[in-house]
Design an enzyme around this catalytic site. Structure first.
Site, PDB file in Angstrom:
ATOM      1  N   ARG A 159       6.603  29.066  21.060  1.00  0.00           N
ATOM      2  CA  ARG A 159       5.648  28.111  20.633  1.00  0.00           C
ATOM      3  C   ARG A 159       4.359  28.230  21.364  1.00  0.00           C
ATOM      4  O   ARG A 159       3.145  27.913  20.630  1.00  0.00           O
ATOM      5  CB  ARG A 159       6.598  26.937  20.794  1.00  0.00           C
ATOM      6  CG  ARG A 159       7.695  26.543  19.841  1.00  0.00           C
ATOM      7  CD  ARG A 159       8.435  25.176  20.131  1.00  0.00           C
ATOM      8  NE  ARG A 159       9.257  25.625  21.325  1.00  0.00           N
ATOM      9  CZ  ARG A 159      10.524  25.865  21.428  1.00  0.00           C
ATOM     10  NH1 ARG A 159      11.434  25.898  20.464  1.00  0.00           N
ATOM     11  NH2 ARG A 159      11.104  26.269  22.524  1.00  0.00           N
ATOM     12  N   ILE A 160       4.559  28.254  22.575  1.00  0.00           N
ATOM     13  CA  ILE A 160       3.083  28.022  23.447  1.00  0.00           C
ATOM     14  C   ILE A 160       2.174  29.164  23.118  1.00  0.00           C
ATOM     15  O   ILE A 160       0.896  29.209  22.973  1.00  0.00           O
ATOM     16  CB  ILE A 160       3.419  27.670  25.029  1.00  0.00           C
ATOM     17  CG1 ILE A 160       4.462  26.595  25.248  1.00  0.00           C
ATOM     18  CG2 ILE A 160       2.370  27.657  25.776  1.00  0.00           C
ATOM     19  CD1 ILE A 160       4.904  26.254  26.403  1.00  0.00           C
ATOM     20  N   ARG A 244       5.881  30.668  34.720  1.00  0.00           N
ATOM     21  CA  ARG A 244       6.659  30.490  35.923  1.00  0.00           C
ATOM     22  C   ARG A 244       5.945  31.294  36.869  1.00  0.00           C
ATOM     23  O   ARG A 244       5.546  32.697  36.621  1.00  0.00           O
ATOM     24  CB  ARG A 244       7.963  30.761  35.555  1.00  0.00           C
ATOM     25  CG  ARG A 244       8.792  29.690  35.127  1.00  0.00           C
ATOM     26  CD  ARG A 244       8.847  28.163  35.827  1.00  0.00           C
ATOM     27  NE  ARG A 244       9.477  27.167  35.275  1.00  0.00           N
ATOM     28  CZ  ARG A 244       8.758  26.270  34.580  1.00  0.00           C
ATOM     29  NH1 ARG A 244       7.571  26.141  34.426  1.00  0.00           N
ATOM     30  NH2 ARG A 244       9.508  25.253  34.075  1.00  0.00           N
ATOM     31  N   GLU A 273       6.378  27.233  44.839  1.00  0.00           N
ATOM     32  CA  GLU A 273       5.849  25.997  44.702  1.00  0.00           C
ATOM     33  C   GLU A 273       6.413  24.999  45.733  1.00  0.00           C
ATOM     34  O   GLU A 273       7.749  24.910  45.760  1.00  0.00           O
ATOM     35  CB  GLU A 273       5.892  25.456  43.217  1.00  0.00           C
ATOM     36  CG  GLU A 273       4.983  26.203  42.408  1.00  0.00           C
ATOM     37  CD  GLU A 273       5.259  25.714  41.055  1.00  0.00           C
ATOM     38  OE1 GLU A 273       5.826  24.806  40.497  1.00  0.00           O
ATOM     39  OE2 GLU A 273       4.988  26.686  39.942  1.00  0.00           O
ATOM     40  N   HIS A 291       0.436  22.927  38.860  1.00  0.00           N
ATOM     41  CA  HIS A 291       1.432  22.794  37.807  1.00  0.00           C
ATOM     42  C   HIS A 291       1.186  21.517  36.832  1.00  0.00           C
ATOM     43  O   HIS A 291       2.176  20.717  36.590  1.00  0.00           O
ATOM     44  CB  HIS A 291       2.848  22.754  38.386  1.00  0.00           C
ATOM     45  CG  HIS A 291       4.143  23.360  37.468  1.00  0.00           C
ATOM     46  ND1 HIS A 291       5.019  24.028  37.939  1.00  0.00           N
ATOM     47  CD2 HIS A 291       3.963  23.214  36.088  1.00  0.00           C
ATOM     48  CE1 HIS A 291       6.018  23.938  36.938  1.00  0.00           C
ATOM     49  NE2 HIS A 291       5.151  23.728  35.768  1.00  0.00           N
ATOM     50  N   GLY A 293       0.538  22.071  33.463  1.00  0.00           N
ATOM     51  CA  GLY A 293       0.691  22.215  32.186  1.00  0.00           C
ATOM     52  C   GLY A 293       0.769  21.240  31.147  1.00  0.00           C
ATOM     53  O   GLY A 293       0.299  20.867  30.215  1.00  0.00           O
TER      54      GLY A 293
HETATM   55  C1  8YV Z   1       7.023  20.628  33.404  1.00  0.00           C
HETATM   56  C2  8YV Z   1       7.119  22.768  32.848  1.00  0.00           C
HETATM   57  O1  8YV Z   1       6.224  19.778  33.948  1.00  0.00           O
HETATM   58  O2  8YV Z   1       8.404  22.203  30.818  1.00  0.00           O
HETATM   59  C3  8YV Z   1       8.215  23.033  31.605  1.00  0.00           C
HETATM   60  O3  8YV Z   1       8.672  24.251  31.738  1.00  0.00           O
HETATM   61  O4  8YV Z   1       6.699  23.885  33.286  1.00  0.00           O
HETATM   62  C4  8YV Z   1       6.342  21.540  32.945  1.00  0.00           C
HETATM   63  O5  8YV Z   1       5.804  21.342  31.609  1.00  0.00           O
HETATM   64  C5  8YV Z   1       8.185  20.533  34.443  1.00  0.00           C
HETATM   65  O6  8YV Z   1       8.982  22.090  33.984  1.00  0.00           O
HETATM   66  C6  8YV Z   1       8.964  19.438  34.696  1.00  0.00           C
HETATM   67  O7  8YV Z   1      10.534  19.771  34.934  1.00  0.00           O
END
Ligand code: 8YV
Length: 325
Positions: A159-160, A244, A273, A291, A293
């Protein structure tokens, strides 16, 4: 009336999400908003019917294997579930859900923002101005690179990855090719005509001006970008990671950047992180974000509501919409 199910959120959430949780469940939230310690997670798993964890909680086989686990669902806040031992959850009969779709656009936007920041040297410019070092306009000042016409290689075409391809082609006139992050799972064919599959990961790395990572972290994608693969990238190419941290061997990336092999890198995620290597912090051609996103008010509420829906379905005995294990 039977008692309401107990749901524990491991972190503080947007107000609307906490209200929705309180309306539907006996909802519990931490007093201080910091990552839960293993002992606190163990207690939450023991005392709750549902847990709402985030990326900062390592839900290990040891925790899930404890005798007194009562939780029936781990409704993760986020799409990535690499911090949860899915096999251990499965063998214990605990459902795991995530929050897909709702964060696709924001994460794709952030990948494009990082491409612009690195290619146009925006972080460098901002630091220079804030430090009072800007001596005024000049024709050769902080010259970056034009995105239009660049070849973008996307690793992980879900999707992304597709949302990034859409932006890159339609808005920036980039040429996009893609591969799956996993050799065992090729991506579904792209009906949009926006992008073509590359012959192989190696071919994609060798031909791309920008490489952007959009695969999940799995044993197969751990250190996917190691020193050998970084060495396959074009000289002066850019690496973007909004997936990641451990998909990239950070030490190998530092070495490649030190050797001047890359134009730069744009990172939103890190191997350990919130630790970020000092070497990366010291490099002007590296953009480092904490982080972010999915960090918009709209999306963080939507993610929370999606987790609430998953908890509601599962704890009522129905199949949750976003089950991953
Ligand atoms: C989240 C992310 O903020 O959705 C994911 O996998 O990396 C981020 O969008 C984070 O995982 C919150 O748990």
């Amino acid at each position: 009336m039977p008692p309401r199910p107990i749901v524990t959120a491991t972190r503080r959430l947007p107000d609307a999400v906490e209200s929705a949780l309180r309306e539907r469940f006996d909802a519990r939230f931490p007093e201080t908003d910091r990552p839960m310690r293993p002992g606190e997670l163990a207690a939450a798993l023991r005392d709750s019917d549902g847990l709402l964890p985030t990326v900062t909680d390592a839900i290990t086989a040891e925790l899930l294997g404890a005798e007194q686990v009562r939780a029936r669902i781990l409704a993760n806040f986020g799409v990535g579930v690499n911090h949860i031992d899915l096999d251990a959850a499965r063998s214990r009969g605990i459902v795991v859900t995530n929050t897909p779709d709702v964060l696709t656009d924001d994460t794709a936007d952030l990948a494009i923002a990082l491409m612009l920041m690195v290619a146009r040297r925006l972080g460098e410019g901002e630091r220079e101005l804030r430090d009072g070092r800007w001596a005024g306009w000049r024709p050769t000042h902080l010259m970056g690179r034009t995105l239009r016409g660049m070849r973008l290689g996307i690793i992980g075409y879900g999707r992304i990855g597709r949302a990034v391809a859409e932006r890159a082609t339609r808005a920036f006139g980039m040429r996009v090719r893609y591969v799956s992050g996993s050799r065992s799972r090729p991506p579904a064919p792209d009906e949009s005509g926006l992008a073509e599959p590359a012959e192989s990961l190696e071919a994609l790395l060798a031909e791309s001006d920008i490489v952007s990572l959009h695969c999940p972290l799995t044993p197969e994608t751990h250190h996917l970008m190691n020193s050998e693969r970084l060495a396959l990238m074009r000289r002066e190419a850019i690496l973007i990671n909004t997936a990641r941290g451990p998909v990239v061997d950070e030490a190998a990336l530092v070495a490649a950047l030190r050797a001047g092999r890359l134009f730069g890198a744009g990172l939103d995620v890190y191997e350990r992180e919130p630790a970020v290597p000092d070497e990366l912090r010291a490099m002007e051609n590296v953009v480092l974000l904490p982080h972010l996103g999915s960090a918009t008010m709209e999306t963080r509420v939507a993610m929370g509501m999606r987790a609430v829906d998953n908890l509601t379905a599962c704890l009522a005995g129905d199949p949750p919409p976003d089950r991953v294990a």
